[in-house]
Every structure is written in C-alpha cells, then in structure tokens.
Design a protein around this motif. Structure first.
Motif: not given
Lengths: 417, 417
Positions: A170, A173-174, A182, A185, A289, B13, B73, B294-295, B298-299
C-alpha cells in the motif's frame, strides 16, 4: 494400560495457523493409538465439551487432516467462553467430568491464548480438586503474541508477515499517487492491549518507506504526532501510518472511540484508522486513504509465514508428546536458540506461570520518539515472518478444507449453558 | 528511418500489475532500438511531460526492468490530472509538443483507464489538430474493469483474486466464531460506479459460504437486505457481506455518506462497511466485524493472478508492436477466444470508441434478488483469477524494485501547471 481418548478444542479468536496445531495434535495422536484412542474435538470449543457436542476426528481422512495444515480459522469452531472459578461455577466442572468420563477422555488439549491457558490450568487441577484424573495441556495460539515465557506465539508470525507485506504494498501505491493525490495512508491493525502486530508495520522502514506506528503501549500525543507526519511528508512526499486498534489518548479513551454519532444520534462504532486519517486531514489538508484489515489479517493463510506454520504444527505435536510422557498443566513453548541464523526449539512452561499473564512490547523495542521500532525489535520480528508456505489453489482460489465434523453419539442428558 | 524516442506514463489509480505493462513496453522497445531510441517515462504521469520531468529508463538495468513484472503500484509515479479539451487549454498541448520535439519523442504510450484513454485520444489527434506527428497508443489498466470493448482490464483479475480469497478466508474465520461471537462479516471493496470487484466476492458462494453482495448498479433496499441477512444467519449461523464503496440508496446517496458527525460536528468520512455493519446490529443484535480493504486490494501483488500479470505484460508489448506497425489512436484489448479451457488473444480497439465509455456489470451477471452473482458471471470471472505468480521474497517480505528514476536533462524553460 488401556488407551484413553483425547479432547481437543480451539478457543478464542482464530488464526491462520491454529488448524496447523490441530493437525499436529491429531496426526501425532494417530501415531500412538495404543495410548490415545480417538481425538474428539469440541464443536465450538469448550462449549462442545459442556454440551457433549463432540466431533469424532477419527472419521476424517488422513488427507483432510493433513489439509488442516494449510487451512485458516478454526476447523471445529471456536468460542469466547471463559470457565469461571471452581467456587463460582462448580456445576460446569462437574459436567466436564461427566462428559470426560462418558467418553473415556483422559487427555485435554486446549488451543488458545491467555484466557484459555487459565481454563486449561483449571482443568489440569481437576484431579486434585475433584479427584478426576486428566492430563491437561495447553497449545499456545494468539495473533496478539502476548503469552509469557514462549519467545513468540503461533499465529503472530503470519499476521506480522501479512501486515508488513500489505503495508509495504500500500505504501508503494501511495508513493505513486502522492504528487497529485493521496499523501497519507493509514492502516489499522489488531492488538487491543499489545502492539506486536502494529510493530510489524515498522519493518517497511527498511524498504525506504516513511512510516509511523501508533502503539497501545504509548500514550497518543496528537500534537507531536501531527508534527512528525508533516515532517515526513515534507521529506518524502507521503507517509504511511500503522495504527493499533488499541491506541489510546492519555486519558485512556481509545482513538477509535471518538464519540462519533450517526445521523440518528447513535454512537458510531468506527475504527481508529478513519479517526487518524481525518485528524491529519483537518490539520494539514493532505488527501488520505485508510484501510481496516480486521479479520483479513488473522485469516490470511494465503500469505502465512512458513516459520509460523512449522511452529504451530510443532506446538500441537509437542503437546501430545508431553502428554504421552506423563506431563500435565504445561504448555509447549518456542525457545529462540540462535538469532542469525535463526534456530528455535520446543520448550515447556508450567501453566501456573502462563495463565492470565500478558506480555507487552518491551519499551526497548519501541523507538525513543514512540512512533517506530528499534533494531532489536526488527531482529526479533524478522525470523518470525521467514518463509512462504502457500496453500494449493483450484480455479484461482485457495483449496481449503471443510471437515465432515460428524458428531459423536451423546450418552448424557442435555446441559443448559 | 531514424529512431524516435518514446514517452510512457502511468495514469490514475495504480494496480498490482501496471508495472507489468511498463515492463512489457520497455522490454519490447529495447528489442527494437533501431526504431525506438529511448523510452522516457513521465515522472508522476502526464505531469512529467508537461513539466519536462522525464525519467531515462535506459539507465535502468535489465534486471530492474524485469523486476517491474512483479512490483506493484506505479514505478514512475502516477497522477490524477485530466487534460482539458484543445479549445479549453491549448497551452498544455503546445507545451506537450514542445517537450516531445525537444526530446525527439514520436511515440506516446499512456497506461490508464477511461479518462486516460480520452487524453491519449486527444494526443493522437495532435498530428491533425496541430500538425505534430506522434503515434499515441493507450495501454489499458483499471481495477474497476470498466473499459469497453476489451473483455477485461489488466489490474482487475488480481483485485478479484485478492477479494475472493480474502472474503473466503475471513468467512472461514467468522464461521469459526459464530456460535458465541461474530455472526456478520462486512468487507468493503472498491468500485465507485461498477460492481465488478464486489462481484468477485460472490465467488465464495461455491465454497459453501452464505454471502450477499451490495452492487452500485442495484439500488439498496434496506428492508429486503436485512430480511435476507437474517434468513442466511438462521440457515447458516453467520453471513458475509461484500459491499461496494459505490453502493447507493434509492435517492442516490452513497451508503458511506450516512451523515455521520464526529465529536466536533464535522462530517465524518466513514466507509460503507461500518454503516452496513451497524445497520445490521441495530436490526438484529448480531455481533459483527468489518474490514475496508482500500489500497490493500489494488496493491496486493503478493496474490496477483497469473493470468492478469500475463495480460498486463502482453498489453504493454502489443502497444509497442502496434506502434511499430504504424498504428495510432488505438488500444490493445483482451479477446476471450474460448471459455473452457480459457484462451485469449490480443485484439485492437480504436480510441474513439474507448474514450469516456464506462462498462457496467450486465444485469444478467447479477442474481435476480440483486444480492448475488449468476453462473454466467462466475464463468466470466474464474478464468481471470487463474494462476498464481508470486514475487520473490527476502527476509520474509516481497523483494519489490524501486528504480533509480534518473531525470533526463531539461532543455526547455520551466512550465507552470
């Protein structure tokens, strides 16, 4: 010596590897059928013993029992039900003895955390207190990692691996999104009293991620926290926060209990993560998020630690071996023999020293500012998340087993809980 | 023909496999250095092009580029930034052309969802509208699975696998606990407009789990929902609910916007999951747990679908091959050729038909009662989550790559966004 049957039950919150301990108990018992006749499992934990709802595990195939090793949660059902003291509820102990007698049970294996160790200890005292001979052994299990004496608890290593990995992913991702979107997180993790699981989030620091941890052991200092978040965002462009569900204000209130109300004025049971995320938003304007892992973390057998699976199995096996050696009122433990390379062996602890003792994060595992973990904490954690132990997959999903769980015929009148 | 450089950017995203597409683009371009000189990546997406912040991917080793295939990511950073129309913001298009000219860029690869397809289409029209020759190709990516024409979108299969697996694991957990404790588990998933991700949660039904799905496509009927939950708990003892973040009341309000206020009276940005969980608690008294992925969803490269990884890579490769064949204003697509065994091949779609079109769940994929998925939906989903494609691990955690991301020397004056 005639063979006695064994009773096995799962207690409290389940884990990704508690069934691996069940597997260890049942497979080891099956190797010693001259001594241990059948293993009866309590349906929904100790309640199964009280209500005489026993599962005959001898009707499960060797393949299905072996599949417990890679199946998360409690295959026989668990429960949150703590036996009172003998003085407070003698009736329950008398019932247990009736059930044990009716089904020729001489071994009691209880797979759980601190409360369960206490129950198991009480059972182990039945020979003394009520003249009924039973060997009671506790099999350690708790994602909270808060049992004393043992270096770590089966269940914890897999949650730690899941949280470290998920927080890393994550954060990647951020990091990708931070330029225009974002920047914050927040991940909420389990651990109402002890911050062991939150600590695992700190492992992502060595992967270059700016991360802050909110531990239950450290009073939440909002001003200092917000300043530190802003510093990290200034330096890195983003920040990841791992918050324990047990993080508290100095006055003892949980962060999660912000006194939020829904449209009808009812108290809203939110999580700590949205509270922390909104607090940062208020103070800084950063887009955020948040995620709440909840059961996903403790059920995530797909990402179990191989070390954890092996230890969970070994604890189940050792409990049976201790029983066969005549021990009672003990719990097998994990002893760290060497740090690098990591080696461990099975130890043994008296239940009198385990029951009702909680092990918190030592202060020297938490960084001076209270928002991170120290090198010695990392050295403690890393061996516990070592190795992968993937379940088999079928049609894209893990192929977990659901047992037949056939009930043993009852021999006694019903019992009201 | 002299070699032209290529520009590649990640947009919107990010996903667990968007870097696999980047890997496909860069590795394929490297095979054709007579035609494509260098691949410059936009730092933070299209913003990198506007601000002339280009990353020279030729400075990355072959090993690091190969590692993109298993790194989640956006390795170059992404952004949420939509170019306005040429009429509304001619200045940005002129700037893009300046940057492309200054760095001899003749190929534009844009890796994103619906909005990005629109941007890519506008860029592809620059030869016509502004006399600048550039071949623009869109590489599809979106966890939302809502692009038209293509059978599915890279990024979706891995989220679907993660949600199906996580929902299964958490359901095993709640099943274990239901006798004395948690009976309801609510998992909130992404998908503000389309219920594809929520649908993946429906796959656990075939594993014996009582599950209900709340789709954005179906108006939420609270009374009917609560009655159905109670029926499932009566029959099974527990129930899992997968709620899309986009689930809505008949009046259009999101479930997540319950008008909740914190202690200071500020609107609380909660999730749909706690709202649904509390609603069930009010009506039935059932104990619940809830999670917001949440993330994490998708991560979650650690649980990527092998099919998804292969398709993501193939889309990147195909975009370069289309460019080399002289195509522009197109997007490679995934065509399902056969269902069982699943086979797919690369197709091609004109961007004019892709841009700004959203693909929702067809009604025939949703069960009649609106709370589940149909057999045809399962047949659609299962091939997309097939296969595992684990990243390498080191010290217990995935060994993901962070690129050097060295900036190309600028040749132009600065540009204000």
């Amino acid at each position: 010596m005639t063979a006695q049957n064994a009773f096995y039950a799962q207690s409290g919150g389940v884990t990704a590897v508690i069934n691996a301990s069940a597997c260890g108990v049942i497979e080891t018992a099956r190797l010693h059928q001259d001594r241990i006749g059948k293993v009866f499992a309590g349906r929904n934990g100790i309640i199964g013993a009280l209500t005489e709802d026993l599962i005959d595990t001898s009707l499960e195939t060797a393949e299905d029992i072996a599949a417990l090793r890679y199946t998360p949660a409690g295959a026989f059902g668990s429960c949150r039900y703590k036996l009172k003291s003998l003085e407070a509820n003698r009736r329950e102990y008398e019932r247990l003895i009736e059930v044990f007698k009716a089904h020729e049970i001489g071994y009691f294996f209880y797979n759980g955390g601190g409360d369960s160790a206490d129950t198991c200890y009480k059972i182990s005292q039945l020979s003394e207190t009520m003249g009924f001979p039973v060997q009671a052994l506790h099999v350690p299990k708790t994602v909270d990692n808060d049992l004393p004496i043992t270096d770590n608890c089966p269940g914890f290593g897999s949650v730690a691996k899941y949280i470290a990995t998920s927080a890393l992913e994550a954060s990647f991702d951020v990091r990708s999104m931070a330029k225009t979107s974002t920047k914050i997180f927040v991940l909420e993790v389990m651990g109402r009293h002890a911050g062991w699981i939150a600590a695992a989030g700190g492992l992502i620091e060595d992967h270059g991620i700016p991360v802050m941890i909110l531990f239950p052991e450290i009073e939440f200092d909002q001003a200092r926290f917000l300043a530190a978040v802003q510093e990290k965002v200034a330096a890195h462009g983003y920040c990841t926060i791992v918050v324990s569900e047990g993080a508290k204000y100095p006055d003892g209130r949980f962060l999660a209990e912000q006194g939020t109300r829904d449209a009808f004025g009812h108290a809203q049971l939110g999580g700590a993560a949205p509270v922390v995320a909104n607090m940062i938003k208020e103070a800084t304007g950063y887009k955020f998020h948040w995620a709440v892992a909840d059961y996903l973390q403790r059920a995530a057998r797909h990402l179990a630690s191989k070390t954890d699976v092996e230890q969970a199995y070994a604890m189940g096996r050792a409990a049976v071996e201790f029983a066969l050696a005549g021990h009672s009122a003990v719990m097998p433990t994990i002893k760290r023999v060497s740090q690098d390379p990591y080696r461990w062996e099975v130890g043994e602890a008296p239940l009198s020293e385990v029951a009702n003792v909680e092990k918190f994060m030592p202060r020297e595992f938490i960084s001076e500012d209270g928002f991170g973990i120290t090198t010695s904490c990392k050295e403690y954690l890393i061996p516990l998340i070592q190795g992968e132990d993937y379940p088999p997959y079928e049609r894209g999903m893990p192929k977990y087993v659901t047992l037949k769980n056939v009930a043993v015929e009852t021999r006694l009148p019903a019992f009201e809980l």
